[in-house]
Write an enzyme that holds these catalytic residues in place. Structure first.
Site: not given
Length: 314
Positions: A115, A179
């Site tokens: 992705h 993140h």
């Protein structure tokens, strides 16, 4: 020749764990606006810098950088699947040029991507197959990692090559910002996970892939309820980073070590090196200006979510 740049965070959690509708609408407007500007630019070639998440690259051979001369997206987390339209002869010429610049770039004639590559092509161009693409992997999770300086030099070498082509080039960077989702680490892996990280994970059985994806989804749900369950997002760092890019101050990042970056913003923040490579490539085209800056921390997606464009000045 004219070049356009867009850097965009990606997240596999879209559609699985989403923020409130107002935030989702805001992000969708940002992406739609970027897509409109890219359509107006009408690129003839895309260069996409993106990471992997142990779906295509493993510890059997883990290069810092790799150019796909052939590439296929696996369709994880319901992202687009299929072959990327890589112009093989041009990709080979690109590899030779970058190697001749002193950058140790690996190549793959059968690169498997996830992705991290598929989302920007879907969101910004409408699909994997819309424009010929040179896909460039930058290792962002599997230590030892490339640093900011080496990544910047890769981008500069790519930009010098692109500037010889007489094409309208779209330069994309995919990943970040701050993140730290639950990505496995070799040093902490049990025997089964170690086998997967050493290459056994390239063709996961569907049920095992589903369990892996559910772990990420569950972690995101926990993070929205308990911000201490994962490394916190760091909006201060994210905005400082975006400002450095906008001001062309890429070399100031060289002094930031990998351990320092992980401690500040999370172990997956190294994906932002795709943005550094993209801006470094753009710099080879001469004067440019930034536009379309957007940032919001989105815990549902375990990401400081950013979007930033730039265009050369004719």
């Amino acid at each position: 020749m004219h070049a356009y740049l867009h850097c965009l965070s990606h997240t596999p959690l879209v559609g699985f764990v989403d923020p409130e509708q107002a935030v989702l609408d805001e992000v969708n407007r940002v992406i739609a606006d970027a897509r409109r500007r890219i359509a107006e630019f009408d690129p003839e070639l895309v260069v996409l810098f993106a990471p992997d998440h142990y779906n295509g690259f493993f510890y059997d051979v883990m290069p810092p950088f790799c150019l796909g001369i052939g590439a296929t997206a696996i369709g994880d987390f319901a992202s687009a699947a299929g072959d990327l339209p890589v112009p093989a002869e041009l990709a080979e010429a690109c590899a030779h040029a970058i190697l001749n610049s002193g950058i140790d770039l690996a190549v793959s004639y059968n690169m498997q991507v996830d992705h991290g590559f598929a989302q920007p092509l879907e969101f910004l161009l409408g699909g994997l197959d819309r424009v010929p693409v040179l896909p460039v992997f930058i290792n962002g999770v599997a230590a030892p990692l490339p640093g900011f300086q080496r990544t910047r030099l890769l981008g500069e070498a790519m930009g010098r090559f692109l500037n010889t082509l007489n094409k309208r080039v779209l330069i994309l960077g995919s990943g970040g910002l701050s993140h730290q989702p639950p990505v496995p680490e070799l040093a902490k892996a049990d025997a089964h996970l170690r086998d997967r990280l050493l290459g056994g994970g390239k063709q996961l059985p569907p049920d095992e892939r589903e369990r892996r994806q559910q772990r990420v989804i569950s972690a995101a749900r926990r993070f929205t309820e308990d911000p201490h369950s994962l490394h916190p997002l760091n909006p201060v760092w994210d905005n400082r980073f975006m400002s450095l890019l906008e001001q062309g101050r890429l070399s100031e990042l060289d002094a930031i070590g990998n351990d320092e970056l992980s401690a500040m913003a999370g172990k997956s923040t190294h994906e932002i090196k795709t943005w550094v490579a993209a801006f470094a490539a753009l710099s080879a085209f001469g004067r440019w200006r930034s536009e379309g800056r957007y940032y919001r921390p989105i815990p549902e997606w375990i990401a400081g979510f950013g979007s930033l464009s730039a265009t050369t000045e004719i």
